[in-house]
Design an enzyme around this catalytic site. Structure first.
Site, PDB file in Angstrom:
ATOM      1  N   TYR A 124       0.856  -1.178   0.000  1.00  0.00           N
ATOM      2  CA  TYR A 124       0.000   0.000   0.000  1.00  0.00           C
ATOM      3  C   TYR A 124       0.891   1.226   0.000  1.00  0.00           C
ATOM      4  O   TYR A 124       1.821   1.322   0.792  1.00  0.00           O
ATOM      5  CB  TYR A 124      -0.911   0.006   1.234  1.00  0.00           C
ATOM      6  CG  TYR A 124      -1.824   1.215   1.295  1.00  0.00           C
ATOM      7  CD1 TYR A 124      -2.835   1.412   0.346  1.00  0.00           C
ATOM      8  CD2 TYR A 124      -1.687   2.164   2.302  1.00  0.00           C
ATOM      9  CE1 TYR A 124      -3.668   2.522   0.410  1.00  0.00           C
ATOM     10  CE2 TYR A 124      -2.522   3.279   2.364  1.00  0.00           C
ATOM     11  CZ  TYR A 124      -3.514   3.452   1.419  1.00  0.00           C
ATOM     12  OH  TYR A 124      -4.335   4.548   1.482  1.00  0.00           O
TER      13      TYR A 124
ATOM     14  N   LYS B 248       3.700   8.489   9.366  1.00  0.00           N
ATOM     15  CA  LYS B 248       3.407   7.857  10.660  1.00  0.00           C
ATOM     16  C   LYS B 248       4.315   8.330  11.810  1.00  0.00           C
ATOM     17  O   LYS B 248       4.060   9.400  12.357  1.00  0.00           O
ATOM     18  CB  LYS B 248       3.387   6.345  10.487  1.00  0.00           C
ATOM     19  CG  LYS B 248       2.274   5.968   9.471  1.00  0.00           C
ATOM     20  CD  LYS B 248       1.872   4.537   9.389  1.00  0.00           C
ATOM     21  CE  LYS B 248       0.603   4.406   8.576  1.00  0.00           C
ATOM     22  NZ  LYS B 248       0.736   3.869   7.228  1.00  0.00           N
TER      23      LYS B 248
ATOM     24  N   ASP C  60       9.301   2.973   0.272  1.00  0.00           N
ATOM     25  CA  ASP C  60       8.191   3.548   1.025  1.00  0.00           C
ATOM     26  C   ASP C  60       8.355   3.091   2.469  1.00  0.00           C
ATOM     27  O   ASP C  60       7.981   1.980   2.837  1.00  0.00           O
ATOM     28  CB  ASP C  60       6.856   3.080   0.427  1.00  0.00           C
ATOM     29  CG  ASP C  60       5.674   3.691   1.162  1.00  0.00           C
ATOM     30  OD1 ASP C  60       5.879   4.290   2.240  1.00  0.00           O
ATOM     31  OD2 ASP C  60       4.544   3.567   0.660  1.00  0.00           O
TER      32      ASP C  60
HETATM   33  C1  LIG Z   1       0.121   4.345   5.832  1.00  0.00           C
HETATM   34  C2  LIG Z   1       0.916   4.180   4.611  1.00  0.00           C
HETATM   35  C3  LIG Z   1       0.869   5.086   3.542  1.00  0.00           C
HETATM   36  C4  LIG Z   1      -0.133   6.199   3.484  1.00  0.00           C
HETATM   37  O1  LIG Z   1       0.039   7.131   4.484  1.00  0.00           O
HETATM   38  P1  LIG Z   1      -1.183   8.096   4.860  1.00  0.00           P
HETATM   39  O2  LIG Z   1      -0.595   9.022   5.875  1.00  0.00           O
HETATM   40  O3  LIG Z   1      -2.265   7.216   5.387  1.00  0.00           O
HETATM   41  O4  LIG Z   1      -1.593   8.787   3.619  1.00  0.00           O
HETATM   42  C5  LIG Z   1       1.741   4.910   2.485  1.00  0.00           C
HETATM   43  N1  LIG Z   1       2.618   3.904   2.474  1.00  0.00           N
HETATM   44  C6  LIG Z   1       2.696   3.014   3.475  1.00  0.00           C
HETATM   45  C7  LIG Z   1       3.720   1.921   3.415  1.00  0.00           C
HETATM   46  C8  LIG Z   1       1.835   3.102   4.559  1.00  0.00           C
HETATM   47  O5  LIG Z   1       1.880   2.179   5.510  1.00  0.00           O
END
Ligand SMILES: *Cc1c(COP(=O)(O)O)cnc(C)c1O
Length: 433
Positions: free
Chosen positions: A151, A274, A246
């Site tokens: 994701y 996060k 990511d």
């Molecule tokens: C949570 C997440 C996102 C998206 O972040 P948001 O702050 O919810 O937009 C993107 N990449 C990874 C790996 C994530 O866990």
């Protein structure tokens, strides 16, 4: 007595949920919160402290979701709250530059091995969108490779899944996304290097970027196999592809240097989120100066944000990172997670339950399945009916797991030995059934 209390709790959350559903689609502002895949009503939270969430129903829960991993210090960390109180009285947003932004950027640059410069945004989604735009500009190419089950936020062209067969072009996995927008997204299996090699060769003239969660944490937790990330690095170098990690979840989570520090592979660009917001909305992307200098106002890659670098969010991030810059914290987290996960394995074996548990540092996932979980397909092989029962059982016993079999659980520094022991007692009780 307990049954009566449980029934009351159910009625209460049902009431709150139906009120929410009247005004908010599905009653939630992010879909997994609805408990759709685990059943029942979501718990409405009134407050939180340390390892605990408190429901509007008055019940206390040990929290292993921790705002999807953001709260590595636990809820309402005293130092973070103190700093926030100090800055909030000075104003909440200036739409102009502050010293605080430089301070957080410096902390990130000093911590993350591959980041020379960093730009702050408001969410992980934004960080990824901006990093990909930058990678396309830098490489002068268009296509990207991503991995199934990962994701990367909800940008149109990332809501893509694999078409049939190897290296076919992506098809949308959300309505409202034109297939024209996903046709440059190639989705491959995580840990499948052969597929990456073949695709890179086939599309070498078109491939701008490979984006990967160095430790995949959005289809349950899936670890990179030996050599996977190293080889992605080599392939990216060979074909002039920008390698993007990511690290929105793994950044400052698997260790202070992120997954890239932990696993020893340097990407060209890194996305963060996060943890670096300490529980407030933040994202960031950064990397080599040579690439970052293409961003406006230096270069002509446009990217902007009204609330980017917001003083409250940045303050929470600074307080969090300063506290985290301590190897002992991570050693301690890692030891506690190992203790918990190894004990769960023993309990499941004793009760002849087919359970796989993947963990690294302070992240873990349980899968009710026989085989190893190494990619999306093997994660899908899990028995979600049993997971649902486990989730509901844990909730009844006051333990809040991430509400889906395709999510990761987390520990915080507030998760004490006693909390782990309590969790294991509940697991013993539940896996017996
Ligand atoms: C949570 C997440 C996102 C998206 O972040 P948001 O702050 O919810 O937009 C993107 N990449 C990874 C790996 C994530 O866990």
């Amino acid at each position: 007595m307990a049954k009566v209390a449980e029934a009351k709790i159910r009625t209460e959350s049902q009431k709150l949920f139906s009120q929410a559903k009247k005004y908010i689609p599905g009653g939630v502002n992010s879909p997994v919160r609805s408990f759709k895949s685990v059943g029942g009503n979501p718990v409405f939270i009134s407050k939180a402290s340390g390892p605990y969430l408190y429901g509007e129903d008055g019940k206390r829960y040990i929290d292993y979701c921790l705002s999807w991993g953001a709260l590595i210090l636990g809820h309402a960390d005293l130092e973070v709250i103190k700093k926030l109180k100090e800055v909030i009285s000075k104003g909440t947003s200036f739409g102009a530059v502050t010293k605080l932004e430089t301070e957080l950027a410096k902390l990130i640059v000093e911590a993350v091995p591959s980041i020379e410069q960093v730009r702050l945004v408001n969410s992980g989604t934004e960080a990824v969108m901006s990093a990909i735009r930058l990678a396309r500009a830098y490489s002068g190419k268009t296509k990207i490779i991503k991995f199934e089950g990962s994701y990367h936020g909800h940008a149109d062209y990332l809501l893509a899944k694999a078409g049939s067969g190897l290296a076919t072009l992506g098809i949308p996995n959300s309505r409202g996304v034109p297939s024209d927008f996903t046709k440059h997204t190639i989705t491959l299996d995580f840990n499948n290097l052969k597929a990456v090699q073949k695709t890179a060769e086939k599309y070498s003239k078109d491939l701008a970027a490979i984006i990967v969660e160095p430790v995949a944490a959005n289809c349950g937790l899936i670890l990179p196999q030996e050599g996977f990330l190293q080889t992605l690095r080599k392939i990216a170098d060979k074909y002039n592809i920008v390698l993007i990690f990511d690290e929105v979840i793994t950044g400052f989570r698997v260790c202070y240097q992120g997954a890239q520090g932990f696993l020893g592979v340097k990407p060209d660009l890194t996305c963060l989120g996060k943890i670096i917001g300490g529980g407030l909305p933040v994202g960031a992307f950064g990397g080599k100066k040579e690439i970052m200098k293409l961003l406006a106002p230096l270069g002509d890659v446009y990217q902007a944000g009204t609330l980017s670098g917001n003083p409250l969010a940045v303050t929470a991030g600074i307080a969090t990172l300063k506290k985290l810059n301590n190897r002992k914290i991570y050693e301690n987290l890692e030891r506690k997670a190992k203790e918990l996960c190894e004990a769960i394995k023993v309990i499941s074996r004793k009760n002849r339950v087919n359970l796989e548990i993947n963990y690294i540092s302070s992240m873990f996932s349980v899968f009710f399945t026989k085989g190893k979980v190494i990619d999306y397909k093997t994660a899908q092989a899990q028995d979600l009916t049993i997971f649902k029962k486990l989730f509901q059982g844990l909730l009844r016993e006051g333990i809040y797991f991430s509400p889906s079999g395709f999510e990761t659980n987390f520990l915080s520094i507030a998760h004490t030995k006693e909390i782990i022991e309590k969790t294991l007692q509940v697991f013993s009780k539940l896996l017996k059934k």
